[in-house]
Design a protein around this motif. Structure first.
Motif, PDB file in Angstrom:
ATOM      1  N   ILE A   1       0.855  -1.194   0.000  1.00 21.18           N
ATOM      2  CA  ILE A   1       0.000   0.000   0.000  1.00 21.18           C
ATOM      3  C   ILE A   1       0.887   1.239   0.000  1.00 21.18           C
ATOM      4  CG2 ILE A   1      -1.784   1.302   1.217  1.00 21.18           C
ATOM      5  CD1 ILE A   1      -2.846  -1.276   2.345  1.00 21.18           C
ATOM      6  N   GLY A   2       0.885   1.957  -1.112  1.00 26.56           N
ATOM      7  CA  GLY A   2       1.701   3.165  -1.240  1.00 26.56           C
ATOM      8  C   GLY A   2       1.083   4.347  -0.519  1.00 26.56           C
ATOM      9  N   ALA A   3       1.895   5.363  -0.264  1.00 21.10           N
ATOM     10  CA  ALA A   3       1.439   6.537   0.498  1.00 21.10           C
ATOM     11  C   ALA A   3       0.372   7.342  -0.240  1.00 21.10           C
ATOM     12  CB  ALA A   3       2.635   7.435   0.834  1.00 21.10           C
ATOM     13  N   LYS A   4       0.262   7.173  -1.566  1.00 15.02           N
ATOM     14  CA  LYS A   4      -0.741   7.916  -2.335  1.00 15.02           C
ATOM     15  C   LYS A   4      -1.971   7.070  -2.670  1.00 15.02           C
ATOM     16  CE  LYS A   4       2.344   9.519  -5.418  1.00 15.02           C
ATOM     17  NZ  LYS A   4       2.867  10.343  -6.549  1.00 15.02           N
ATOM     18  N   ASP A   5      -1.998   5.835  -2.214  1.00 16.52           N
ATOM     19  CA  ASP A   5      -3.126   4.943  -2.489  1.00 16.52           C
ATOM     20  C   ASP A   5      -4.197   5.165  -1.413  1.00 16.52           C
ATOM     21  OD1 ASP A   5      -4.876   2.970  -3.212  1.00 16.52           O
ATOM     22  OD2 ASP A   5      -3.363   1.386  -3.381  1.00 16.52           O
ATOM     23  N   ILE A   6      -4.928   6.268  -1.553  1.00 17.22           N
ATOM     24  CA  ILE A   6      -5.824   6.726  -0.483  1.00 17.22           C
ATOM     25  C   ILE A   6      -6.922   5.700  -0.194  1.00 17.22           C
ATOM     26  CG2 ILE A   6      -7.236   8.638   0.352  1.00 17.22           C
ATOM     27  CD1 ILE A   6      -4.273   9.379  -0.227  1.00 17.22           C
ATOM     28  N   ASP A   7      -7.514   5.139  -1.231  1.00 14.43           N
ATOM     29  CA  ASP A   7      -8.587   4.152  -1.022  1.00 14.43           C
ATOM     30  C   ASP A   7      -8.094   2.978  -0.178  1.00 14.43           C
ATOM     31  OD1 ASP A   7     -10.375   5.644  -2.485  1.00 14.43           O
ATOM     32  OD2 ASP A   7     -10.082   4.534  -4.352  1.00 14.43           O
ATOM     33  N   ALA A   8      -6.923   2.452  -0.537  1.00 14.25           N
ATOM     34  CA  ALA A   8      -6.380   1.292   0.178  1.00 14.25           C
ATOM     35  C   ALA A   8      -6.006   1.652   1.615  1.00 14.25           C
ATOM     36  CB  ALA A   8      -5.168   0.732  -0.567  1.00 14.25           C
ATOM     37  N   ILE A   9      -5.487   2.868   1.830  1.00 16.57           N
ATOM     38  CA  ILE A   9      -5.127   3.311   3.181  1.00 16.57           C
ATOM     39  C   ILE A   9      -6.373   3.341   4.072  1.00 16.57           C
ATOM     40  CG2 ILE A   9      -4.341   5.294   4.555  1.00 16.57           C
ATOM     41  CD1 ILE A   9      -2.449   5.959   2.140  1.00 16.57           C
ATOM     42  N   VAL A  10      -7.447   3.927   3.552  1.00  9.72           N
ATOM     43  CA  VAL A  10      -8.688   4.040   4.337  1.00  9.72           C
ATOM     44  C   VAL A  10      -9.268   2.648   4.605  1.00  9.72           C
ATOM     45  CG1 VAL A  10     -11.038   4.947   4.357  1.00  9.72           C
ATOM     46  CG2 VAL A  10      -9.171   6.365   3.483  1.00  9.72           C
ATOM     47  N   ASP A  11      -9.286   1.804   3.587  1.00 13.05           N
ATOM     48  CA  ASP A  11      -9.813   0.442   3.774  1.00 13.05           C
ATOM     49  C   ASP A  11      -9.016  -0.314   4.838  1.00 13.05           C
ATOM     50  OD1 ASP A  11     -11.695   0.939   1.843  1.00 13.05           O
ATOM     51  OD2 ASP A  11     -10.674  -0.170   0.243  1.00 13.05           O
TER      52      ASP A  11
END
Length: 426
Positions: free
Chosen positions: A47-57
């Motif tokens: 999960i990359g720092a700009k992958d906002i959807d994945a971070i929130v999930d």
């Protein structure tokens, strides 16, 4: 408590280490983290720092109690907004407030509108207009890409020819992508530079210990601009009197300006200052902890970091006393040979069995191979920080520890802190 830190560099490692001092912290997840951070946190490299959807999930699935969004890109992309929407308490500004760094045009116009001292400037959206203006300008001059550029979007041409090359590279060749659709051209200021990071909940502010960055790649401040080759704290040029002036003319007016614009700033606000003959002026704002300033500032923090961050989130910072150690800290960056341009990756790193008690190794750009070998994976690989009663001792210990780290192509500046030592000696 389960915490989540977005990012994967030396700054994030420093934040994670400090958060872990709180006994209530059980697990820290780093998204994506890096090879060295894996010693202190559960890294999620997919999960990359700009992958906002994945971070929130991820935050929702792992019942995260508190999140820290450290880098500029996810802040500008609205990571904090999205985490808040999902019910996750979070440290960092929302996307509207992050514009203070994400758009140089926004920040310069803000300072002009609210009479916050800064360099005189012009904004251009077409290269021909910029070049017409530059033909009448005096040099050196400062040219900045409007948007985010990994700390490398500021050029200081010494002549019209260099300025023409800078405008072409930013606006026509798009070396910084869409961040170069507009540029700011501003006067070149002189004087000592000071970095002051500050905790703020939008109204109350708690400045951190001042620091001095070393941006150029080579000794004697030569070579190309980098993300930073080392830092020291505190900055001896930043006296109590100057601190009072900055509080009254820059820090509090900036917070008031952001509130007036309908985008109050909550998080860590970084003030890049120049102490000019006409008084302190703002060179730049950052909407987050600086890197590598964080690696010298947080080791000097005595108050619990998580408690401060929660007070910022809850807008109760004025109820908290933020305290600092009296000593000094120095950080020496160990970089890959060739940084900040081309460099090779995958070089095995050899670390000592243990560092001295007053030395910390912050991992910035490294990775673990499948067989567990730590290897280089970035331009800035490690930050070696030492804390000591005096700056002279901190520098001595940081450089001594840096000598015990080996990897092919290891590059470091040998004069970190020398300007500060000269200032201390008057």
């Amino acid at each position: 408590m389960n915490l989540l830190v977005v990012g994967g560099g030396g700054r994030e490692h420093a934040i994670i280490k400090k958060l872990k001092e709180n006994p209530a912290v059980e697990t820290v997840y780093a998204l994506p983290g890096n090879g060295g951070i894996a010693q202190d946190a559960v890294c999620v490299p997919e999960i990359g720092a700009k992958d906002i959807d994945a971070i929130v999930d991820f935050a929702v699935a792992h019942a995260i109690d508190f999140a820290v969004v450290a880098p500029d890109d996810p802040l500008a992309l609205g990571c904090v907004d999205r985490l808040h929407e999902a019910g996750i308490p979070c440290f960092g500004p929302d996307a509207k407030a992050a514009r203070i760094e994400a758009s140089k045009v926004f920040s310069k116009n803000l300072m002009q509108k609210y009479h916050i001292p800064t360099a005189r400037y012009e904004v251009f959206d077409a290269p021909e207009k910029a070049l017409d203006y530059l033909r009448t300008a005096s040099f050196p001059i400062v040219i900045k890409a409007d948007g985010l550029a990994l700390g490398k979007g500021v050029l200081i041409p010494q002549s019209l020819a260099e300025a023409e090359t800078a405008v072409k590279s930013i606006m026509e060749d798009k070396v910084f992508g869409a961040s170069g659709n507009q540029i700011v051209v501003e006067e070149f200021l002189t004087g000592p530079e000071v970095s002051v990071l500050a905790f703020t909940d939008g109204t109350a502010i708690a400045p951190m210990v001042s620091s001095m960055d070393h941006k150029r790649s080579g000794d004697g401040d030569t070579g190309l601009n980098t993300g930073g080759m080392g830092t020291v704290a505190p900055n001896p040029c930043y006296t109590p009197e100057i601190a009072r002036v900055c509080m009254d003319t820059i820090f509090l007016p900036t917070l008031a300006a952001m509130r007036a614009e309908g985008c109050p700033f909550k998080g860590c606000l970084y003030f890049g200052l120049m102490l000019t003959p006409d008084g302190p002026k703002v060179i730049e704002y950052n909407c987050r902890f600086g890197d590598p300033e964080t690696q010298v500032v947080l080791p000097l923090l005595k108050t619990d970091l998580l408690a401060i961050m929660q007070a910022v989130e809850n807008e109760t910072l004025s109820d908290l006393s933020v305290e600092w150690s009296d000593g000094a800290a120095a950080c020496v960056i160990l970089a890959s040979g060739g940084y900040p341009t081309h460099y090779e990756k995958g070089k095995p790193i050899t670390l000592p069995a243990a560092f001295p008690a007053n030395v910390t190794c912050y991992h910035a750009g490294d990775a673990l191979t499948p067989d567990g070998q730590l290897v280089t994976s970035g331009g800035r690989v490690l930050g070696i920080t030492a804390s000591a009663p005096t700056l002279e001792e901190a520098l001595r210990d940081a450089y001594a520890a840096a000598e015990t780290v080996e990897f092919e192509g290891k590059y470091l500046r040998h004069d970190i802190g020398q300007r500060a030592l000269r200032a201390l000696k008057g």
